[in-house]
Design a protein around this motif. Sequence first.
Motif, PDB file in Angstrom:
ATOM      1  N   PRO A  38      31.758 -12.845  52.530  1.00  0.00           N
ATOM      2  CA  PRO A  38      31.190 -13.406  53.655  1.00  0.00           C
ATOM      3  C   PRO A  38      29.430 -13.621  53.310  1.00  0.00           C
ATOM      4  CG  PRO A  38      31.452 -11.099  54.135  1.00  0.00           C
ATOM      5  CD  PRO A  38      32.176 -11.225  52.868  1.00  0.00           C
ATOM      6  N   ARG A  83      33.419  -4.497  59.160  1.00  0.00           N
ATOM      7  CA  ARG A  83      34.600  -5.032  59.297  1.00  0.00           C
ATOM      8  C   ARG A  83      35.601  -4.481  60.194  1.00  0.00           C
ATOM      9  NH1 ARG A  83      37.829  -8.410  56.259  1.00  0.00           N
ATOM     10  NH2 ARG A  83      40.040  -8.018  56.354  1.00  0.00           N
ATOM     11  N   PHE A  90      31.353  -8.676  57.733  1.00  0.00           N
ATOM     12  CA  PHE A  90      30.053  -9.038  58.142  1.00  0.00           C
ATOM     13  C   PHE A  90      29.077  -8.322  56.757  1.00  0.00           C
ATOM     14  CE2 PHE A  90      32.820  -9.425  61.551  1.00  0.00           C
ATOM     15  CZ  PHE A  90      32.289 -10.772  62.061  1.00  0.00           C
TER      16      PHE A  90
END
Length: 429
Positions: A38, A83, A90
Motif C-alpha cells: 500500500p 491491517r 495501511f
Amino acid sequence: MTTPTGGDPSGTDTAADDPTAVDEPTVVALEHPAEGVPPVLSLPEEFADAARRIAEGEGPIALDTERASGFRYSNRAYLIQIRRRGAGSFLIDPIDHPDALAPLIAALDGPQWVLHAADQDLPCLRDLDFVCADLFDTELGGRLLGLPRVNLAAMVAHFLGMGLAKGHGAADWSRRPLPDDWLNYAALDVEVLVELRDAVATALDEAGKADWAAQEFDHVRTKPEPAPRPDRWRRTSGLHTVKSPRVLAAVRELWTAREQVAEQRDIAPGRVLPDSAIVAAATAAPTSVEELTSLPVFGGHRQRRSARRWFDALDRARRLPDSELPPRTARSVGLPAVNRWSNRNPAAAARIGAARPAMAALSEQVSTPVENLLQPDILRQICWDGVEPATDEAVAERLRSLGARPWQAQTCGPVVAEALRTAGTETAD
C-alpha cells in the motif's frame, strides 16, 4: 501439502521404505502482500480516509511499528502498519502531522489489537495517544504454548506454513523516502498477523491456556512504564576496566554530556560518541583540549568541533571534591544475588534451592517457560521472605500480592508452597 525431506541420489525413494521417516511441511514463501504494497499515507486527509475504511472493516486489527533504534535517541514510531479484514493494509507515516492522527486513534479505540511482542510497540503508540482497549500478543501466546522459537517468521511458518521475507527490522526507519523493499517488508509484518492470531488462539484453547493468555495480554496492555534505571551511566561498555572513583566520575560526566547532545539532536548516543571513546578519555585524563584531540576518535573532524564540550566534562570531574565522587560499585537495590544467600539468609537459600527445581519440573509438565509461569523476581522475593504457615492458600495470596496474575498464583502456588514446606523441614532437621 508435505514433501519428503530428502531423496536418494540413485532415484530410489528411501523415505517410502523407512517407517521412521518424518516429512516436513512445505513452507510457501510469502514475498509480497497479496494486494501489493500500500502507499505511504502522511497527510491529514489520507489519515481520515484510512480511519473511515478501518472503521468499516471487521474483526481484530493487526498492528506493527517501525522505529529507528540505534540511529535515533527517541523511541518514536516512524511508520505504523495497520491491517483489518474488509479494509486492507495501511502504512502510516506519523512524523509530519502527528496532530492529525485523531481519526485513526478513534477508529482503533475499541477493536482488539493484534501485535507481535506488544511491549516493544505499545510505548511508541501510546506516545502518539493511541489507546489499546483489548490486546492479543501472538509472541506471548507462543511463549505460553512453549514453542521453541517465537519470532514472527518462525511462528508464521509453524502455524500457517508461510515464510516471511525479512531483513530490515534494524534499519534506520527515520530515513525519507523509505525504500520500496523496506515498505514491502513492513507491509508483510501485518499481512497474515490476524490469521496467526486465530491459529494461536485455537492452540491456546486446545492447551487449556486461553485464560492464562487473556490475563497475560491484559497485564501487558495495562502495566505502567518501568521507572528509569538509576545510574544509567554505569551501563557504559568497558566500565568494568575502571577502578578509580575519579575516573568513574569522568565517565559519568562524559556520559551525561553525551546524553544531553543525543537527546537534543535525536541521535543515538553511540553515534554521538562511542562508549569506548568515553572510557579511553576518562582513563587518559587529558589536561588540555589539544591532549584530548590527540586521542583516537576525538581527533576526527566531527569530534574536534565538540572537543571543548567533552573537555569541559572531564574538567568538571577533575574538580569534584572526593566526597562527591561515585563509589566504585553501584549501590545495591533489591535482594542480594542468590549465590550470597547461604551466608546472609540460609533459610532463604534452602527455600530457593527447593523452589527452583520444583518450578523447572512444573515448566516441563505444562510446556511453558519458567519465566512465563512466574517472574523470577517474584520467586526470589517469596523465597527470601518465606511464608508462615506455608499453606497453599497463604502462598497463593502472597504471590498475588507480589504481582503474580491469578492464573500464576493458582498454577504455581501449590508447587511453591510444597517447596517452602520441604525447605523448612530440611532446615529444622
